[in-house]
Scaffold this motif. Sequence first.
Motif, PDB file in Angstrom:
ATOM      1  N   GLU A 231       0.835  -1.211   0.000  1.00 22.88           N
ATOM      2  CA  GLU A 231       0.000   0.000   0.000  1.00 22.88           C
ATOM      3  C   GLU A 231       0.867   1.258   0.000  1.00 22.88           C
ATOM      4  O   GLU A 231       0.560   2.222  -0.712  1.00 22.88           O
ATOM      5  N   GLU A 232       1.936   1.255   0.795  1.00 27.29           N
ATOM      6  CA  GLU A 232       2.835   2.409   0.819  1.00 27.29           C
ATOM      7  C   GLU A 232       3.502   2.601  -0.542  1.00 27.29           C
ATOM      8  O   GLU A 232       3.697   3.726  -0.998  1.00 27.29           O
ATOM      9  N   PHE A 233       3.851   1.494  -1.202  1.00 28.94           N
ATOM     10  CA  PHE A 233       4.457   1.582  -2.534  1.00 28.94           C
ATOM     11  C   PHE A 233       3.474   2.232  -3.516  1.00 28.94           C
ATOM     12  O   PHE A 233       3.836   3.145  -4.252  1.00 28.94           O
TER      13      PHE A 233
ATOM     14  N   LEU B 286       3.076   5.867  -2.977  1.00 31.13           N
ATOM     15  CA  LEU B 286       4.238   6.553  -3.544  1.00 31.13           C
ATOM     16  C   LEU B 286       4.039   6.778  -5.048  1.00 31.13           C
ATOM     17  O   LEU B 286       4.281   7.870  -5.568  1.00 31.13           O
ATOM     18  N   VAL B 287       3.550   5.761  -5.733  1.00 35.78           N
ATOM     19  CA  VAL B 287       3.299   5.859  -7.177  1.00 35.78           C
ATOM     20  C   VAL B 287       2.158   6.846  -7.444  1.00 35.78           C
ATOM     21  O   VAL B 287       2.263   7.710  -8.318  1.00 35.78           O
TER      22      VAL B 287
ATOM     23  N   ASN C 217       5.612  10.396  -6.688  1.00 38.71           N
ATOM     24  CA  ASN C 217       6.966  10.467  -6.142  1.00 38.71           C
ATOM     25  C   ASN C 217       7.920   9.461  -6.767  1.00 38.71           C
ATOM     26  O   ASN C 217       9.130   9.625  -6.664  1.00 38.71           O
ATOM     27  N   LEU C 218       7.406   8.451  -7.404  1.00 39.06           N
ATOM     28  CA  LEU C 218       8.254   7.465  -8.075  1.00 39.06           C
ATOM     29  C   LEU C 218       8.286   7.835  -9.559  1.00 39.06           C
ATOM     30  O   LEU C 218       7.514   7.351 -10.370  1.00 39.06           O
TER      31      LEU C 218
END
Length: 143
Positions: free
Chosen positions: A93-95, A98-99, A103-104
């Motif tokens: 979920e954090e990944f 981020l997307v 931020n990625l």
Amino acid sequence: TSSVSSMHKTRHNFPRLSMEESNNGSDENDADSESSDTNKENVVIEDLSWRVAKARLEEEASKRSFLKRKPLKLSYEQSQKWIQRNWAIKTEEEFYDLVANGNLRTPYISKRPEEYYGERGEWISWDHYLTGNCTDSITEGRQ
């Protein structure tokens, strides 16, 4: 205007033959040479047209293959190391947060690593990807 008129004059200073001057009694030879010149011009024009059409088709084909090509991404191990060194994320979920937040931004890290590396047979798990040990012993044991 004087420079324009002088350019105009120099452009048309080629000798011109009138019809009377060109008829020296060799009308048959002139007709043959004119038709042969016309045939040569047609061959050259056809050849150039063919080459231009071929070049256009090749260019279109290369554009299509470039657009259909999948983007190059880092290997699973390189991607895993990059994520672990640059972000302190621990869950799937954090990944995806981020997307989603933009931020990625690197094109070399897959925005859907489970799908991308799964198709390549490299995916292990989210836990391994985000927090796993990046030593060579793990990658050797997997293969």
